[in-house]
Design an enzyme around this catalytic site. Sequence first.
Site, short mmCIF file in Angstrom:
data_model
loop_
_atom_site.label_atom_id
_atom_site.label_comp_id
_atom_site.label_asym_id
_atom_site.label_seq_id
_atom_site.Cartn_x
_atom_site.Cartn_y
_atom_site.Cartn_z
N ARG A 1 0.84 -1.20 0.00
CA ARG A 1 0.00 0.00 0.00
C ARG A 1 0.87 1.25 0.00
NH1 ARG A 1 -1.33 3.79 3.34
NH2 ARG A 1 -0.10 2.84 5.02
N VAL A 2 0.42 2.26 -0.75
CA VAL A 2 0.96 3.61 -0.64
C VAL A 2 -0.22 4.56 -0.48
CG1 VAL A 2 3.10 3.23 -1.90
CG2 VAL A 2 1.03 3.82 -3.15
N SER A 3 0.04 5.70 0.14
CA SER A 3 -1.06 6.59 0.53
C SER A 3 -1.49 7.53 -0.58
CB SER A 3 -0.66 7.41 1.76
OG SER A 3 -0.37 6.56 2.84
N SER A 4 -0.60 7.96 -1.45
CA SER A 4 -0.94 9.01 -2.41
C SER A 4 -0.69 8.53 -3.83
CB SER A 4 -0.10 10.27 -2.14
OG SER A 4 1.27 10.01 -2.36
#
Length: 455
Positions: A12-15
């Site tokens: 997962r990455v946030s942006s």
Amino acid sequence: MSNVAMVALYARVSSEQQSKRGTIDSQIAALKERIQADGAQIVEDMCFVDAGVSGATLVRPQLERLRDAAALGTVDRLYILAPDRLARKYAHQALLMEEFSSCGVQVVFLNHAIGTTPEESLLLQMQGMIAEYERAKIAERHRRGKLHGAKRGTVNVLSGAPYGYRYIRRQLDGTPARYVIELPQAATVKAIFEWVGLERLSLGEVIRRLGEAGTVTASGKPYWDRSVVWGILRNPAYMGRAAFGKTQVCDHQVRVRAQRHSADVPRKPYSAKRADRQQWIEIPVPAIVSEALFEIVQEQLAENRKLARQRRDNAPLRLLQGLTVCGQCRYAYYAKKVSKSAAKGHQRDYAYYRCVGTDAYRFGGERICDNLQVRTDKLDDLVWHQVVELLRHPDRLKDEYERRLDVMERSEKRGFDTGSLEKQRLQLEKSKSRLTTATPTVSSTRSTSSQGCSS
């Protein structure tokens, strides 16, 4: 029989920026390398990747799939880069770890080993809480730093230079960051303000003039959207006073339907709304239009909103207004009454649902969709009668819900490797053998007790 463990990974990455820079790919590569080093293999269906999704919420599309797969017993071992990739909040981490443990899933963090003793587990929990505290402290420092910079009049706290300006970074000799006027774009901005404030043109007419002049947007598009022109006319930076804090975070606002090109599940657990003007912090920048012209434009926009609200209030309500979506281009359908030229002198009491993609003026003079329009009265009556008929027979709704749920479960099960099915069969056989082994013991115990009672 296959005893191969079913392996999965979660990244997962946030942006969106992190996703475009390839940080999500580096996570996946590191996880697959570790899986191969452990002598295991992974199939593509078992790669659960949330790109551009915040870790502050549990409602994530791929995390939901992963939890469903774990509940079905199709995951033996789960590889994750770090605990904060699983969840940002410690409470969410603890909940997910307990859920995976109850499903028999072994979680492997690449940069942190799972504790096998109570002391190691306590250390992991404390590290999670400290990390959450540190993130909150860093965010608060960042917020207060930007607030202090805005009060000092520093433009680098703003998100970026608007159309008509160019941002100059802070120099090594100490010269502060600043906005510099881009003359060609500034001429366009000034013309837009004069068209609306002095000639009282509508936004649609402004867009037509920009298209006829061949003026492109900041991103190079040959056509302008109404929201872009609206944003320019509302930006106080053009009268020399850029504003910091124009928006504020609020609770997530539920939409009737998801926006085009956006996920059904929101990536951020919050929404942003425009803050009161008294809360803005003004930062001086070079002016492109006069303050008097800017205020005239604001009065004209307010008048336009008032007239639009009156037209909207007088317009008849449509049952499916804002709910219908084009199946071809995925733009929304909107209700449009029959024009006088199309009515040909006859009284037309109905309107048409029309796809936004069929409006050429919205896309530089060319349609992007050729889907047909639909009469509002016929479509509304058809949908309303079907809804009423379903409400009269609630059992049909229940049966259809169960049917779709069953289809989703079967398709989800078919998507996994056959090794998971073999694993489930072995577990059932073990449970069956334990049950059959325990039955004679219970019978013999009962017989011994009966003999003891008779004697």
